[in-house]
Design a protein around this motif. Structure first.
Motif, PDB file in Angstrom:
ATOM      1  N   GLN A   8     -74.496  64.605  11.040  1.00 42.73           N
ATOM      2  CA  GLN A   8     -73.933  63.552  11.889  1.00 42.73           C
ATOM      3  C   GLN A   8     -73.965  62.183  11.226  1.00 42.73           C
ATOM      4  O   GLN A   8     -73.497  61.201  11.798  1.00 42.73           O
ATOM      5  N   GLU A   9     -74.533  62.102  10.013  1.00 43.99           N
ATOM      6  CA  GLU A   9     -74.674  60.819   9.336  1.00 43.99           C
ATOM      7  C   GLU A   9     -73.419  60.482   8.525  1.00 43.99           C
ATOM      8  O   GLU A   9     -72.556  61.338   8.295  1.00 43.99           O
ATOM      9  N   LYS A  10     -73.344  59.239   8.054  1.00 44.84           N
ATOM     10  CA  LYS A  10     -72.228  58.791   7.224  1.00 44.84           C
ATOM     11  C   LYS A  10     -72.599  58.698   5.745  1.00 44.84           C
ATOM     12  O   LYS A  10     -71.726  58.750   4.881  1.00 44.84           O
ATOM     13  N   SER A  11     -73.869  58.558   5.449  1.00 40.01           N
ATOM     14  CA  SER A  11     -74.302  58.403   4.061  1.00 40.01           C
ATOM     15  C   SER A  11     -73.968  59.647   3.248  1.00 40.01           C
ATOM     16  O   SER A  11     -74.353  60.761   3.615  1.00 40.01           O
ATOM     17  N   PRO A  12     -73.274  59.510   2.111  1.00 38.03           N
ATOM     18  CA  PRO A  12     -73.015  60.681   1.260  1.00 38.03           C
ATOM     19  C   PRO A  12     -74.302  61.372   0.820  1.00 38.03           C
ATOM     20  O   PRO A  12     -74.326  62.601   0.684  1.00 38.03           O
ATOM     21  N   TYR A  13     -75.360  60.615   0.605  1.00 39.96           N
ATOM     22  CA  TYR A  13     -76.631  61.215   0.195  1.00 39.96           C
ATOM     23  C   TYR A  13     -77.214  62.075   1.311  1.00 39.96           C
ATOM     24  O   TYR A  13     -77.632  63.215   1.083  1.00 39.96           O
ATOM     25  N   LYS A 428     -69.102  55.316  -0.180  1.00 39.92           N
ATOM     26  CA  LYS A 428     -69.483  54.258   0.764  1.00 39.92           C
ATOM     27  C   LYS A 428     -69.222  52.901   0.107  1.00 39.92           C
ATOM     28  O   LYS A 428     -69.213  52.759  -1.120  1.00 39.92           O
ATOM     29  N   ILE A 429     -68.986  51.920   0.933  1.00 36.89           N
ATOM     30  CA  ILE A 429     -68.653  50.570   0.475  1.00 36.89           C
ATOM     31  C   ILE A 429     -69.770  49.643   0.917  1.00 36.89           C
ATOM     32  O   ILE A 429     -70.038  49.509   2.115  1.00 36.89           O
ATOM     33  N   LEU A 430     -70.447  49.040  -0.054  1.00 33.04           N
ATOM     34  CA  LEU A 430     -71.587  48.159   0.217  1.00 33.04           C
ATOM     35  C   LEU A 430     -71.169  46.707   0.032  1.00 33.04           C
ATOM     36  O   LEU A 430     -70.537  46.358  -0.976  1.00 33.04           O
ATOM     37  N   THR A 431     -71.550  45.869   0.963  1.00 34.36           N
ATOM     38  CA  THR A 431     -71.182  44.460   0.880  1.00 34.36           C
ATOM     39  C   THR A 431     -71.730  43.819  -0.380  1.00 34.36           C
ATOM     40  O   THR A 431     -71.031  43.072  -1.072  1.00 34.36           O
ATOM     41  N   SER A 432     -72.981  44.090  -0.711  1.00 35.82           N
ATOM     42  CA  SER A 432     -73.600  43.433  -1.867  1.00 35.82           C
ATOM     43  C   SER A 432     -72.881  43.795  -3.158  1.00 35.82           C
ATOM     44  O   SER A 432     -72.501  42.913  -3.942  1.00 35.82           O
ATOM     45  N   TYR A 469     -67.633  42.200   9.052  1.00 39.06           N
ATOM     46  CA  TYR A 469     -67.959  40.802   9.341  1.00 39.06           C
ATOM     47  C   TYR A 469     -67.532  40.469  10.757  1.00 39.06           C
ATOM     48  O   TYR A 469     -66.444  40.847  11.194  1.00 39.06           O
ATOM     49  N   ASN A 470     -68.422  39.767  11.466  1.00 41.14           N
ATOM     50  CA  ASN A 470     -68.115  39.292  12.811  1.00 41.14           C
ATOM     51  C   ASN A 470     -67.941  37.779  12.757  1.00 41.14           C
ATOM     52  O   ASN A 470     -68.926  37.042  12.600  1.00 41.14           O
ATOM     53  N   PRO A 471     -66.717  37.274  12.861  1.00 36.82           N
ATOM     54  CA  PRO A 471     -66.502  35.826  12.721  1.00 36.82           C
ATOM     55  C   PRO A 471     -67.130  35.005  13.839  1.00 36.82           C
ATOM     56  O   PRO A 471     -67.416  33.814  13.645  1.00 36.82           O
ATOM     57  N   GLU A 472     -67.351  35.617  14.989  1.00 39.09           N
ATOM     58  CA  GLU A 472     -67.937  34.866  16.101  1.00 39.09           C
ATOM     59  C   GLU A 472     -69.420  34.591  15.862  1.00 39.09           C
ATOM     60  O   GLU A 472     -69.920  33.515  16.191  1.00 39.09           O
ATOM     61  N   THR A 473     -70.121  35.584  15.310  1.00 34.42           N
ATOM     62  CA  THR A 473     -71.561  35.405  15.061  1.00 34.42           C
ATOM     63  C   THR A 473     -71.856  35.072  13.608  1.00 34.42           C
ATOM     64  O   THR A 473     -72.999  34.776  13.256  1.00 34.42           O
ATOM     65  N   VAL A 474     -70.838  35.097  12.734  1.00 35.38           N
ATOM     66  CA  VAL A 474     -70.980  34.878  11.283  1.00 35.38           C
ATOM     67  C   VAL A 474     -72.012  35.854  10.708  1.00 35.38           C
ATOM     68  O   VAL A 474     -72.872  35.486   9.909  1.00 35.38           O
ATOM     69  N   VAL A 475     -71.930  37.097  11.123  1.00 36.92           N
ATOM     70  CA  VAL A 475     -72.888  38.120  10.706  1.00 36.92           C
ATOM     71  C   VAL A 475     -72.169  39.207   9.908  1.00 36.92           C
ATOM     72  O   VAL A 475     -71.083  39.651  10.286  1.00 36.92           O
ATOM     73  N   LEU A 476     -72.801  39.631   8.818  1.00 35.88           N
ATOM     74  CA  LEU A 476     -72.274  40.696   7.977  1.00 35.88           C
ATOM     75  C   LEU A 476     -72.984  42.015   8.262  1.00 35.88           C
ATOM     76  O   LEU A 476     -74.148  42.027   8.678  1.00 35.88           O
ATOM     77  N   LEU A 477     -72.294  43.124   8.008  1.00 42.72           N
ATOM     78  CA  LEU A 477     -72.908  44.441   7.967  1.00 42.72           C
ATOM     79  C   LEU A 477     -72.962  44.902   6.517  1.00 42.72           C
ATOM     80  O   LEU A 477     -72.221  44.403   5.667  1.00 42.72           O
ATOM     81  N   ARG A 478     -73.831  45.871   6.235  1.00 39.69           N
ATOM     82  CA  ARG A 478     -74.053  46.265   4.847  1.00 39.69           C
ATOM     83  C   ARG A 478     -73.108  47.364   4.374  1.00 39.69           C
ATOM     84  O   ARG A 478     -72.586  47.295   3.273  1.00 39.69           O
ATOM     85  N   ARG A 479     -72.897  48.386   5.193  1.00 35.56           N
ATOM     86  CA  ARG A 479     -72.244  49.607   4.716  1.00 35.56           C
ATOM     87  C   ARG A 479     -71.042  50.000   5.554  1.00 35.56           C
ATOM     88  O   ARG A 479     -71.081  49.923   6.769  1.00 35.56           O
ATOM     89  N   PHE A 480     -69.978  50.424   4.874  1.00 34.25           N
ATOM     90  CA  PHE A 480     -68.801  50.989   5.534  1.00 34.25           C
ATOM     91  C   PHE A 480     -68.507  52.338   4.892  1.00 34.25           C
ATOM     92  O   PHE A 480     -68.502  52.481   3.673  1.00 34.25           O
ATOM     93  N   ALA A 485     -68.692  51.062  10.176  1.00 31.55           N
ATOM     94  CA  ALA A 485     -69.479  49.983   9.575  1.00 31.55           C
ATOM     95  C   ALA A 485     -70.819  49.912  10.291  1.00 31.55           C
ATOM     96  O   ALA A 485     -70.873  49.966  11.523  1.00 31.55           O
ATOM     97  N   ALA A 486     -71.900  49.812   9.529  1.00 32.60           N
ATOM     98  CA  ALA A 486     -73.226  49.855  10.149  1.00 32.60           C
ATOM     99  C   ALA A 486     -74.253  49.179   9.255  1.00 32.60           C
ATOM    100  O   ALA A 486     -73.978  48.832   8.102  1.00 32.60           O
ATOM    101  N   ILE A 487     -75.419  48.981   9.809  1.00 34.57           N
ATOM    102  CA  ILE A 487     -76.629  48.449   9.171  1.00 34.57           C
ATOM    103  C   ILE A 487     -76.508  46.937   8.968  1.00 34.57           C
ATOM    104  O   ILE A 487     -75.682  46.470   8.175  1.00 34.57           O
ATOM    105  N   PRO A 488     -77.317  46.162   9.685  1.00 35.82           N
ATOM    106  CA  PRO A 488     -77.303  44.712   9.473  1.00 35.82           C
ATOM    107  C   PRO A 488     -77.527  44.379   8.001  1.00 35.82           C
ATOM    108  O   PRO A 488     -78.368  44.978   7.327  1.00 35.82           O
TER     109      PRO A 488
END
Length: 702
Positions: A8-13, A428-432, A469-480, A485-488
């Motif tokens: 049920q997870e998204k991580s390829p690992y 997976k696509i990582l923001t960093s 990215y949530n423009p209202e809260t200016v908050v990023l997520l780590r993984r797509f 998209a998930a993980i603060p």
């Protein structure tokens, strides 16, 4: 085969382990509750999808019915993808390093139900071998000890964690940073430099581009030619070796030998991003096309094989790949990349096969004399054994004919290779890591004057902003991944993406990207900043499953979040006239002043930030009513040069003038004669008279 809950997870690992007989849980409340309710310790396994020894431990232990039964009986097994949850990984890696003297992946740690570690290691064979205890025996021993001698286990684990927390808290006394620590760091890298093969230290050899970043900036400030030559030799030797995919471009993770010949074949996005910048900066300094060509090859590889349809960049490709398509479960490291001489003869024909074999070191019976993996019998790793000039002399042909023949041969071999089974792609696509690659493409667009690289940088940026990215809260997520998209996001996600935005701004001069960088920097300070002692925590507050909040400062395969945060703060202070950002950036340097002073070799990217803080603020502003030929001529003059301590801004119309004027009214006063363009070079926020000719600008930039 029945699947476990990791399906049920998204991580390829995690998905790679979905069909194990182990009753795996993902890291989270469900696993923790089970451990508490059943009074069982947790077995925590941390790795990533392209990790070779993770695959080995899965085949040997996690697919073994008997071992899996013991895991399920005595423990709550938990899987973590270290690339999704670097915060969890760092905490337990500290424990493993402290108790065993080393670390790596797979990481295997046994925890109490309240997540305190009490025993750990890395790869364990299924039975006693290689001087390591067998995993099956460990499970039986620790399972029994949890029932019979729990007090001793708890006491031992608590003692180690107390020491770790004390170590992490450390001596917070700050010291005055002295410029001579730059000389100390240079001397340290000089001592470890391999003058024959390039690189630093012995085998195995890892690329560490943050060292290049420091040495090139040290050279720029001191004109010490040795600093430059160490980087140039390293880059040349790496590019000639098997570390570099001679056909498809891009670099493998590391070399198992000292001469960059036999690689560990996985390819990581963060390596491509950072090494591309190293080659670009080497080209800027030397104007040698060789370095530009290697950067081009990296970019073409990323565009072709590592870019999602919507523009984001994938994470990695595996080292292992299928040897024979008729036996898809039989894999070997590097199978996708190696060749027999017979294959070359069949694909290329004569005399092209002879020319190619000589140039790329292909032997009749393979070219790996001492094979550390035992998997290359009769196969060849391509590397630049002889230069084009040598090949031309050897076969008494023209150099242009050699170049043409080699290019044609590469096309044919790439076509043949495309018929092989590709290594596993971690999609997976990582923001960093995307932030690092955005920086590379943006710099590539500037330095190589290649519009499609700017397009790649802009598309990846828009992908992150649309999906993570949530423009209202200016908050990023780590993984797509797979629509989810998930993980603060963590500190490195913010810092690396902000850096990408700044480099993208200097490539396209859209004030929107500068504005966004300012907003995200304020959010980064809010979420991760330590207002009391300076610097940044790697993770935000609020996750009760984390035993402690760490401040990462080691610039290893990736630069630390704190090093890049310091750099972007200092750059933004100069680009957007933000004094508070300058203070925060210098405060970050002061937070790590003890470590910088005692062991600067561990923080070369932080040293680059320190050098930026020492330099006089330098702004280069090009003003014009539009993107005229005159505007482009002035901009090209700037981009010819390696100017690591300068920031570049542009006022190319009313929108840009209005946008930049929000940061400083000075920008609104910078104009150019109608129909032309003018360049303003400002030092310490005092500007020289504008110039309109490239030759005049060149004199100011000396």
């Amino acid at each position: 085969m029945p699947s476990n809950r990791l399906s049920q997870e998204k991580s390829p690992y995690l998905l790679q382990h979905a069909n194990n007989p182990v009753d795996w849980y993902a890291w989270g409340p469900e696993a923790f509750a089970k451990a508490r309710d059943e009074d069982k310790p947790i077995f925590l396994s941390i790795g990533y999808s392209t990790c070779h020894w993770c695959h080995v431990m899965e085949r040997e232990s996690f697919e073994n019915e008997q071992i899996a039964a013991a895991m399920n009986q005595f423990f709550v097994p938990v899987k973590v993808d270290r690339e999704e949850r670097p915060d969890v990984d760092r905490i337990y890696m500290l424990f493993v390093q402290a108790t065993t003297g080393s670390g790596g992946w797979p990481m295997s740690v046994f925890l109490t139900p309240d997540l305190q570690p009490f025993y750990g290691g890395t790869y364990f064979p299924p039975d006693n071998r290689y001087g390591r205890p067998g995993f099956g025996a460990i499970l039986q021993h620790l399972g029994k000890a949890w029932g019979d001698d729990r007090e001793a286990i708890l006491k031992s684990g608590a003692s180690v964690m107390e020491q770790l927390k004390a170590h992490v808290a450390g001596d917070t006394t700050q010291v005055a940073l002295q410029k001579d620590l730059l000389d100390t760091a240079f001397s340290g890298f000089k001592r470890s430099f391999d003058s024959e093969h390039g690189g630093f230290g012995g085998a195995p050899k890892f690329p560490r581009p943050s060292v290049h970043n420091f040495l090139l900036r040290y050279y720029q400030g001191t004109k010490n030619r040795e600093a430059l030559e160490m980087v140039l030799q390293t880059l040349r030797e790496m590019a000639k070796g098997g570390m570099n995919d001679q056909l498809g471009g891009g670099f493998h993770r590391y070399s198992v030998d000292e001469r960059w010949f036999v690689p560990h074949f996985e390819k990581m996005l963060y390596d491509q991003a950072q090494l591309a910048i190293s080659y670009l900066e080497a080209f800027q300094i030397t104007r040698e096309n060789y370095f530009a060509e290697v950067a081009h090859d990296i970019f073409e590889y990323i565009i072709r094989d590592m870019t999602a349809p919507d523009g984001g960049f994938y994470s990695a490709e595996d080292a292992d790949s299928v040897v024979d398509p008729e036996h898809p479960h039989e894999k070997a490291e590097g199978a996708f990349y190696v060749w027999t001489r017979k294959e070359l003869n069949e694909i290329l024909g004569e005399p092209a096969a002879d020319w190619f074999a000589y140039h790329y070191g292909v032997g009749e019976h393979g070219n790996v004399d001492s094979d550390p993996h035992g998997e290359f019998g009769g196969k060849n790793i391509l590397y630049e054994a002889h230069a084009v000039e040598e090949t031309a002399l050897r076969f008494k042909i023209l150099e242009d004919e050699v170049i043409s023949a080699l290019d044609e041969a590469k096309i044919k071999l790439m076509e043949a290779r495309s018929l092989r089974v590709r290594p596993h792609l971690d999609d997976k696509i990582l923001t960093s890591w995307n932030g690092l690659m955005i920086s590379a493409f943006a710099k590539g667009a500037q330095i190589l004057d290649e519009p499609k690289y700017l397009e790649s940088a802009a598309r990846a940026t828009e992908f992150i902003l649309k999906n993570m990215y949530n423009p209202e809260t200016v908050v990023l997520l780590r993984r797509f991944r797979d629509g989810d998209a998930a993980i603060p996001a963590f500190l490195d996600d913010y810092a690396f993406f902000i850096q990408g935005l700044l480099d993208l701004y200097e490539a396209n001069f859209q004030v929107y990207h500068l504005d966004l960088a300012v907003q995200l920097t304020a959010k980064m300070i809010e979420l991760f900043g330590d207002g009391e002692r300076g610097g940044f925590f790697s993770a935000a507050e609020g996750d009760s499953s984390l035993l402690m909040r760490l401040k990462d400062d080691y610039d290893g395969a990736e630069p630390s979040g704190n090093s890049v945060a310091a750099l972007v703060l200092l750059r933004l202070a100069r680009m957007a006239d933000k004094e508070s950002f300058r203070e925060q950036g210098e405060g970050t340097l002061q937070c790590f002043s003890q470590g910088l002073s005692k062991a600067p070799f561990g923080m070369p990217q932080m040293l680059a930030a320190y050098m930026l803080s020492l330099s006089s603020p330098r702004q280069i502003v090009i003003a014009s009513d539009g993107r005229t030929d005159e505007f482009s001529a002035l901009l090209d003059e700037v981009r010819l040069r390696f100017l690591p301590n300068a920031v570049i801004l542009a006022i190319d119309g009313a929108e840009a003038r209005e946008g930049l004027s929000r940061y400083s009214t000075v920008f609104g006063e910078m104009t150019a004669p109608e129909g032309t363009a003018a360049a303003y070079v400002c030092e310490n926020f005092a500007c020289q008279l504008p110039v309109t000719e490239a030759v005049e600008l060149a004199e100011l930039l000396q």
